[in-house]
Design a protein around this motif. Structure first.
Motif: not given
Length: 214
Positions: A200-214
């Protein structure tokens, strides 16, 4: 599915689990051993490159003696179990304190066990101030080399933190490496771990917008 390279684990809720079962609080810590080993196997299987467990903090040692002895012993057992696996293992914590288990001193330098592979960090008697203390002694530190002065200097940036037990706080977990970590909370207590929690945590993480502030 996008797999985070480094997952941080905060295995909370052991005492509340014990109370729910009608047991004294210290009885909950050993119940976290099998979940920790099962989670390790799952993370290795799906291709996680680094895994960090939060054993206990320097602040946790203010608890009653029975509890501090119980969670200290549980951490020793956990590390000894993980040392039988294929991993690059290091225990990180304040070894100059009497609260640091002497049995774990030999694990405080990173070692290869078995075939190596996954990088494994286990935080024992850890404190964020202790981790950052060398930074206070330096007058000039550039942003590029700040990690070199951490006690946890060979721990890489954390991508995803998963916390069991329902609490919505970091509790001082690797503050520099966790600045851009995504944070996922599971309401179930750590001894009640099941593989679905990780998926469940991995599925949630997969939907996040990972920008590292960029």
């Amino acid at each position: 599915m996008r797999i985070p390279e480094h997952i941080g684990i905060i295995p909370d809720g052991n005492r509340r689990w014990a109370q729910k079962k009608g047991l004294s609080k210290e009885k909950g810590y050993n119940q976290g051993l099998n979940p920790g080993l099962e989670l390790f196997h799952l993370c290795k299987e799906i291709g996680v490159k680094e895994l960090s467990y939060y054993g206990f903090t320097m602040d946790n040692t203010k608890r009653p003696r029975k509890q501090t002895e119980a969670f200290s012993n549980a951490c020793v057992k956990a590390v000894q179990l993980l040392a039988k696996e294929d991993a690059l293992l290091r225990v990180i914590g304040n070894t100059s304190s009497a609260k640091f288990p002497q049995e774990l001193l030999k694990y405080t330098k990173r070692q290869q066990f078995g075939q190596g592979g996954i990088k494994l960090n286990f935080l024992v008697n850890y404190g964020w101030q202790w981790d950052l203390v060398n930074l206070y002694k330096r007058k000039k530190i550039s942003q590029k080399n700040i990690n070199n002065y951490l006690k946890s200097n060979d721990v890489s940036r954390v991508d995803l933190i998963i916390r069991w037990g329902g609490r919505r706080r970091l509790s001082g977990f690797l503050p520099v490496q966790s600045v851009y970590a995504d944070f996922y909370v599971i309401d179930d207590y750590w001894p009640d771990f099941k593989p679905e929690h990780l998926y469940q945590a991995l599925a949630w993480y997969d939907c996040q917008d990972i920008t590292l502030g960029g």
